[in-house]
Write a protein that holds these residues in place. Structure first.
Motif, PDB file in Angstrom:
ATOM      1  N   VAL A   1      25.770 -98.205 -29.875  1.00 23.06           N
ATOM      2  CA  VAL A   1      24.654 -97.776 -29.418  1.00 23.06           C
ATOM      3  C   VAL A   1      24.726 -96.262 -29.097  1.00 23.06           C
ATOM      4  N   PHE A   2      25.777 -95.674 -28.404  1.00 18.42           N
ATOM      5  CA  PHE A   2      25.842 -94.145 -27.967  1.00 18.42           C
ATOM      6  C   PHE A   2      26.167 -93.618 -29.232  1.00 18.42           C
ATOM      7  N   PHE A   3      27.291 -93.820 -30.256  1.00 18.20           N
ATOM      8  CA  PHE A   3      27.439 -93.086 -31.357  1.00 18.20           C
ATOM      9  C   PHE A   3      26.942 -93.139 -32.544  1.00 18.20           C
TER      10      PHE A   3
ATOM     11  N   GLY B   1      22.790 -91.391 -30.477  1.00 15.15           N
ATOM     12  CA  GLY B   1      23.517 -90.027 -31.046  1.00 15.15           C
ATOM     13  C   GLY B   1      22.478 -89.462 -32.221  1.00 15.15           C
ATOM     14  N   VAL B   2      22.229 -90.217 -33.079  1.00 14.16           N
ATOM     15  CA  VAL B   2      21.191 -89.837 -34.220  1.00 14.16           C
ATOM     16  C   VAL B   2      19.600 -89.599 -34.021  1.00 14.16           C
ATOM     17  N   CYS B   3      19.322 -90.906 -33.391  1.00 11.78           N
ATOM     18  CA  CYS B   3      17.875 -90.766 -32.962  1.00 11.78           C
ATOM     19  C   CYS B   3      17.562 -89.822 -31.932  1.00 11.78           C
ATOM     20  N   GLY B   4      18.489 -89.827 -31.205  1.00 11.06           N
ATOM     21  CA  GLY B   4      17.918 -88.922 -30.006  1.00 11.06           C
ATOM     22  C   GLY B   4      18.269 -87.495 -30.253  1.00 11.06           C
TER      23      GLY B   4
ATOM     24  N   LEU C   1      16.609 -95.613 -37.833  1.00 13.01           N
ATOM     25  CA  LEU C   1      17.465 -96.769 -37.093  1.00 13.01           C
ATOM     26  C   LEU C   1      18.584 -97.073 -38.306  1.00 13.01           C
ATOM     27  N   LEU C   2      17.958 -97.058 -39.541  1.00 14.91           N
ATOM     28  CA  LEU C   2      19.030 -97.458 -40.597  1.00 14.91           C
ATOM     29  C   LEU C   2      20.141 -96.453 -40.815  1.00 14.91           C
ATOM     30  N   PRO C   3      19.792 -95.208 -40.794  1.00 13.69           N
ATOM     31  CA  PRO C   3      21.157 -94.347 -40.888  1.00 13.69           C
ATOM     32  C   PRO C   3      21.834 -94.230 -39.759  1.00 13.69           C
ATOM     33  N   ALA C   4      20.955 -94.318 -38.561  1.00 12.64           N
ATOM     34  CA  ALA C   4      21.745 -94.405 -37.089  1.00 12.64           C
ATOM     35  C   ALA C   4      22.509 -95.357 -36.991  1.00 12.64           C
ATOM     36  N   ALA C   5      22.198 -96.549 -37.482  1.00 10.10           N
ATOM     37  CA  ALA C   5      23.208 -97.759 -37.494  1.00 10.10           C
ATOM     38  C   ALA C   5      24.290 -97.654 -38.288  1.00 10.10           C
ATOM     39  N   SER C   6      24.185 -96.931 -39.575  1.00  9.86           N
ATOM     40  CA  SER C   6      25.375 -96.694 -40.487  1.00  9.86           C
ATOM     41  C   SER C   6      26.372 -95.868 -39.718  1.00  9.86           C
ATOM     42  N   ILE C   7      26.309 -94.808 -38.842  1.00  3.24           N
ATOM     43  CA  ILE C   7      27.296 -94.184 -38.259  1.00  3.24           C
ATOM     44  C   ILE C   7      27.833 -95.296 -36.900  1.00  3.24           C
ATOM     45  N   GLY C   8      26.848 -95.956 -36.551  1.00  6.15           N
ATOM     46  CA  GLY C   8      27.089 -96.621 -35.664  1.00  6.15           C
ATOM     47  C   GLY C   8      28.152 -97.913 -36.026  1.00  6.15           C
TER      48      GLY C   8
ATOM     49  N   TYR D   1      35.275-109.199 -39.339  1.00  6.41           N
ATOM     50  CA  TYR D   1      34.389-108.311 -38.721  1.00  6.41           C
ATOM     51  C   TYR D   1      34.356-106.686 -39.123  1.00  6.41           C
ATOM     52  N   HIS D   2      35.651-106.320 -39.039  1.00 11.28           N
ATOM     53  CA  HIS D   2      35.971-104.849 -39.714  1.00 11.28           C
ATOM     54  C   HIS D   2      35.221-104.768 -41.034  1.00 11.28           C
ATOM     55  N   ALA D   3      35.295-105.462 -42.053  1.00  5.55           N
ATOM     56  CA  ALA D   3      34.975-105.344 -43.381  1.00  5.55           C
ATOM     57  C   ALA D   3      33.357-105.521 -42.928  1.00  5.55           C
ATOM     58  N   SER D   4      32.649-106.241 -42.378  1.00  3.87           N
ATOM     59  CA  SER D   4      31.406-106.342 -42.198  1.00  3.87           C
ATOM     60  C   SER D   4      30.711-105.021 -41.771  1.00  3.87           C
ATOM     61  N   LEU D   5      31.521-104.463 -40.684  1.00  2.00           N
ATOM     62  CA  LEU D   5      31.146-103.121 -40.316  1.00  2.00           C
ATOM     63  C   LEU D   5      30.820-101.911 -41.479  1.00  2.00           C
TER      64      LEU D   5
END
Length: 302
Positions: free
Chosen positions: A157-159, A163-166, A180-187, A225-229
């Motif tokens: 959420v914060f990173f 971070g991106v949308c704010g 939210l798509l590129p923001a989620a990518s960094i998340g 889980y790591h591979a999913s991220l």
């Protein structure tokens, strides 16, 4: 001079590229929309740095407080646990960076919100204070959320999202759901760094009562889980690019897929937690590379 060396060690400056990824990407996405405020960019960078250092100092103090930092820990020895910095000194420095974060964040909000809007000002101040509290409460206090397996959510959420949308909002004063798509990518990638850190420390964390997500689900499930991220990150960004297509430059971020692929290979073949240390650096720097190439692709369009 020796004390200064210890403080630089406690600041853990190598974590800054990862933290800066969201501010950089959010700023250049705003640039792609024809709106870029250099002052907002500078203050977003400084606020991010202060919050990251605050988090590092709080983690150093909190893990020593709970006994997680001990001789069995596989990562770098922390400054409080090793006696290089006293708990009293660390508390004072944490207070200093709380102040730095608040001042820089306040200036960022006042610089970014273009029209008098009390509601929006209050919202961003609440989010800013929440960021400061979250940076401290990850390991500090009686019930730190990092010890209950909620650290991944905080990082995502914060990173990522905030971070991106704010940052984008403070440049443009508007919000678009597609962001939210590129923001989620960094998340996702940032959560991956935390997950990798917890995979390395699984044995000591379990013995110390630190119930991270990895401790809860086990090493093998943590790898899945790591591979999913890691896989979801470029997928989400690719969807965003398809929906906002303008130029082939937008695909530059795909250059990061190669090091991410090698990273996953190394993680899955690993059976010695201590040897994941090198992959922590790899993933953190690849996340920064992802953000920079994504931003450069946007810049070249203009």
């Amino acid at each position: 001079m020796e004390k200064l060396k210890f403080w630089i060690e406690a600041f853990r400056l190598r974590t800054l590229p990862l933290a800066l990824s969201s501010a950089i990407l959010g700023s250049f996405l705003a640039y792609a929309n024809g709106q870029f405020n250099p002052l907002v960019f500078g203050l977003a960078i400084s606020t991010t740095i202060f919050l990251q250092v605050l988090s590092n100092l709080a983690n150093d103090f909190g893990d020593s407080q709970h006994g997680t930092d001990n001789t069995n820990r596989l990562g770098p020895m922390r400054t409080v646990q090793s006696g290089k910095i006293s708990k009293k000194e660390m508390k004072r420095m944490i207070a200093v960076f709380v102040l730095f974060s608040f001042i820089s964040g306040g200036l960022l909000i006042f610089s970014g919100i273009k029209t008098p809007n009390a509601g929006m000002m209050i919202l961003f101040f609440v989010l800013g204070i929440a960021s400061i509290i979250a940076a401290i409460k990850y390991t500090v206090g009686k019930n730190p959320y990092g010890y209950s397996g909620f650290g991944d959510i905080f990082v995502f959420v914060f990173f990522g999202l905030l971070g991106v949308c704010g940052t984008y909002f403070l440049h443009t004063n508007k919000f678009e759901m597609l962001l939210l798509l590129p923001a989620a990518s960094i998340g996702f990638l940032s959560a991956g760094v935390l997950n990798l850190n917890n995979m390395r420390d699984i044995e000591n964390d379990a013995a110390s009562g630190k119930r991270t997500l990895v401790v809860r689900i086990g090493s093998q499930n943590a790898k899945i889980y790591h591979a999913s991220l890691i896989v979801l990150s470029p997928v989400f960004s690719l969807i965003y690019v398809i929906k906002t297509w303008q130029s082939v430059y937008q695909l530059m971020f795909l250059l990061s897929v190669v090091p991410l692929g090698f990273h996953l290979y190394e993680v899955f073949k690993n059976h010695v937690p201590d040897k994941l240390n090198n992959q922590l650096k790899v993933l953190a720097l690849t996340t920064f590379f992802f953000s920079v190439t994504y931003s450069l692709g946007v810049f070249l369009i203009k």
